[in-house]
Scaffold this motif. Sequence first.
Motif, PDB file in Angstrom:
ATOM      1  N   ALA A 144      -1.831   7.841  10.696  1.00 49.75           N
ATOM      2  CA  ALA A 144      -0.716   8.231   9.833  1.00 49.75           C
ATOM      3  C   ALA A 144      -1.041   9.438   8.966  1.00 49.75           C
ATOM      4  CB  ALA A 144      -0.330   7.055   8.944  1.00 49.75           C
ATOM      5  N   PHE A 145      -2.312   9.642   8.664  1.00 44.57           N
ATOM      6  CA  PHE A 145      -2.720  10.702   7.745  1.00 44.57           C
ATOM      7  C   PHE A 145      -2.322  12.076   8.296  1.00 44.57           C
ATOM      8  CE2 PHE A 145      -6.387  13.350   6.035  1.00 44.57           C
ATOM      9  CZ  PHE A 145      -5.856  13.473   4.758  1.00 44.57           C
ATOM     10  N   ARG A 146      -1.718  12.880   7.443  1.00 46.12           N
ATOM     11  CA  ARG A 146      -1.257  14.229   7.781  1.00 46.12           C
ATOM     12  C   ARG A 146      -0.239  14.229   8.926  1.00 46.12           C
ATOM     13  NH1 ARG A 146      -7.217  17.193   7.162  1.00 46.12           N
ATOM     14  NH2 ARG A 146      -7.246  17.149   4.878  1.00 46.12           N
ATOM     15  N   SER A 147       0.575  13.173   8.950  1.00 42.43           N
ATOM     16  CA  SER A 147       1.593  13.083  10.000  1.00 42.43           C
ATOM     17  C   SER A 147       3.009  13.108   9.415  1.00 42.43           C
ATOM     18  CB  SER A 147       1.388  11.800  10.810  1.00 42.43           C
ATOM     19  OG  SER A 147       1.641  10.660  10.014  1.00 42.43           O
ATOM     20  N   GLY A 148       3.149  13.603   8.193  1.00 42.12           N
ATOM     21  CA  GLY A 148       4.462  13.633   7.562  1.00 42.12           C
ATOM     22  C   GLY A 148       4.847  12.296   6.972  1.00 42.12           C
ATOM     23  N   VAL A 149       3.942  11.698   6.205  1.00 43.40           N
ATOM     24  CA  VAL A 149       4.179  10.383   5.618  1.00 43.40           C
ATOM     25  C   VAL A 149       5.335  10.446   4.622  1.00 43.40           C
ATOM     26  CG1 VAL A 149       3.173   8.614   4.120  1.00 43.40           C
ATOM     27  CG2 VAL A 149       1.774   9.664   5.910  1.00 43.40           C
ATOM     28  N   ARG A 150       6.266   9.518   4.738  1.00 40.60           N
ATOM     29  CA  ARG A 150       7.380   9.420   3.794  1.00 40.60           C
ATOM     30  C   ARG A 150       6.959   8.552   2.616  1.00 40.60           C
ATOM     31  NH1 ARG A 150      12.927   7.840   6.629  1.00 40.60           N
ATOM     32  NH2 ARG A 150      13.564   8.219   4.454  1.00 40.60           N
ATOM     33  N   THR A 151       7.355   8.946   1.416  1.00 37.05           N
ATOM     34  CA  THR A 151       6.964   8.228   0.218  1.00 37.05           C
ATOM     35  C   THR A 151       8.181   7.692  -0.527  1.00 37.05           C
ATOM     36  OG1 THR A 151       7.040  10.218  -1.177  1.00 37.05           O
ATOM     37  CG2 THR A 151       4.947   9.722  -0.063  1.00 37.05           C
ATOM     38  N   GLU A 152       7.910   6.681  -1.339  1.00 36.59           N
ATOM     39  CA  GLU A 152       8.893   6.159  -2.282  1.00 36.59           C
ATOM     40  C   GLU A 152       8.258   6.152  -3.666  1.00 36.59           C
ATOM     41  OE1 GLU A 152      10.252   2.276  -1.093  1.00 36.59           O
ATOM     42  OE2 GLU A 152       9.876   2.754   1.010  1.00 36.59           O
ATOM     43  N   LYS A 153       9.066   6.309  -4.701  1.00 31.51           N
ATOM     44  CA  LYS A 153       8.578   6.220  -6.064  1.00 31.51           C
ATOM     45  C   LYS A 153       8.495   4.751  -6.477  1.00 31.51           C
ATOM     46  CE  LYS A 153      11.704   8.805  -8.004  1.00 31.51           C
ATOM     47  NZ  LYS A 153      12.449   9.570  -9.056  1.00 31.51           N
ATOM     48  N   LYS A 154       7.451   4.420  -7.222  1.00 28.43           N
ATOM     49  CA  LYS A 154       7.355   3.099  -7.831  1.00 28.43           C
ATOM     50  C   LYS A 154       7.823   3.189  -9.283  1.00 28.43           C
ATOM     51  CE  LYS A 154       3.609   0.667  -6.630  1.00 28.43           C
ATOM     52  NZ  LYS A 154       2.187   0.386  -6.301  1.00 28.43           N
ATOM     53  N   THR A 155       6.975   3.698 -10.173  1.00 26.94           N
ATOM     54  CA  THR A 155       7.368   3.825 -11.575  1.00 26.94           C
ATOM     55  C   THR A 155       7.811   5.239 -11.931  1.00 26.94           C
ATOM     56  OG1 THR A 155       5.082   4.241 -12.249  1.00 26.94           O
ATOM     57  CG2 THR A 155       5.841   1.954 -12.267  1.00 26.94           C
TER      58      THR A 155
ATOM     59  N   HIS B 123       4.741  10.309  -9.950  1.00 28.36           N
ATOM     60  CA  HIS B 123       3.300  10.351  -9.728  1.00 28.36           C
ATOM     61  C   HIS B 123       2.769   9.024  -9.173  1.00 28.36           C
ATOM     62  CE1 HIS B 123       3.460  14.046 -12.096  1.00 28.36           C
ATOM     63  NE2 HIS B 123       4.176  13.370 -12.975  1.00 28.36           N
ATOM     64  N   ASP B 124       3.595   8.010  -9.130  1.00 27.68           N
ATOM     65  CA  ASP B 124       3.203   6.668  -8.685  1.00 27.68           C
ATOM     66  C   ASP B 124       3.948   6.378  -7.390  1.00 27.68           C
ATOM     67  OD1 ASP B 124       2.242   4.106  -8.511  1.00 27.68           O
ATOM     68  OD2 ASP B 124       3.486   3.307 -10.130  1.00 27.68           O
ATOM     69  N   LEU B 125       3.279   6.633  -6.282  1.00 31.38           N
ATOM     70  CA  LEU B 125       3.939   6.593  -4.980  1.00 31.38           C
ATOM     71  C   LEU B 125       3.495   5.391  -4.157  1.00 31.38           C
ATOM     72  CD1 LEU B 125       3.557  10.370  -3.989  1.00 31.38           C
ATOM     73  CD2 LEU B 125       5.447   9.277  -5.214  1.00 31.38           C
ATOM     74  N   VAL B 126       4.334   5.029  -3.207  1.00 32.56           N
ATOM     75  CA  VAL B 126       3.992   4.010  -2.231  1.00 32.56           C
ATOM     76  C   VAL B 126       4.554   4.445  -0.888  1.00 32.56           C
ATOM     77  CG1 VAL B 126       6.079   2.617  -2.615  1.00 32.56           C
ATOM     78  CG2 VAL B 126       3.985   1.519  -1.778  1.00 32.56           C
ATOM     79  N   THR B 127       3.900   4.035   0.180  1.00 30.83           N
ATOM     80  CA  THR B 127       4.368   4.331   1.527  1.00 30.83           C
ATOM     81  C   THR B 127       4.435   3.036   2.333  1.00 30.83           C
ATOM     82  OG1 THR B 127       2.211   4.616   2.623  1.00 30.83           O
ATOM     83  CG2 THR B 127       3.079   6.514   1.369  1.00 30.83           C
TER      84      THR B 127
END
Length: 284
Positions: free
Chosen positions: A32-43, A46-50
């Motif tokens: 998954a690394f460097r493959s265009g990972v999509r993120t979501e915000k937690k708080t 700067h606080d991300l989750v995938t």
Amino acid sequence: MDTTDDTRQLAARLRSVAEDAAAGVGPMLRSAFRSGVRTEKKTNNHDLVTAHDRASEESIARHLFAAVPDSRILGEEGGHRGSGRIEWIVDPIDGTSNFAHGVAFFCVSIAAALDGELLAGVVYDPVAELMFSADRDGAYLNGETLRPRAHATEAQASIMTDYPSAEALRIDGRAGLDAFAELVDTYATLRRKVSAALMLAHVAAGWADVTLGLDTNPWDVAAGALIVRRAGGSYLPFGYDDGARPAHEAPCYVAIGPGGSAPTAVAVVERLVAARRRAGYTRG
């Protein structure tokens, strides 16, 4: 066999189980690394989750429960689950922001505790395939015993930290920038790496001399703290109250490699924690 021997054998077994669980998610994280990972915000931003954080934790949990049924898990993503005597403290990707932005400084962190005492810890760098670990008998890197030696003086030493974060600057204001400037001026080099567990592992390996953090969680530091201590270093916890707690549950820390000295880092953290206490800050 006495209790000490029983505990030593248990710690070695838990270390092996944690190593297998961490290694098991390595292929997924590398793919998954460097493959265009999509993120979501937690708080906040700067606080991300995938999705990979969640999938990694689920895979780790399945492995731990299967290998040690008498377990419970405290995971960054899944919270508390299970009710066994062995507590596993799991960060499936420590350094999610690095992972999501293609920076090769993130890890899997797994610690095992019994009655609040850490028995085993693993910090796994899946990109470099570096397995840092510890049990009752020592600290290891890919199975070889770690015997680091830190620089004796701050002028020669390197320090790693993710302080000040955006949240810390909102709390500490100009004092946060002054603290950062003092660290930059005091140490030979300062690096902001934004993965507490892997920074601690690098201190344990002798690749950094000091690391410090504020407002961490147990899953950020439990495994790394044990690895530092078993490598002969120091892990100094700081909190906002006088309550007794295991060191890995304290929200702030300074870790120092064996033979090293970090009076400036300690003074900076003590000063910041004291100011926050006076202001009534109670996180952690």
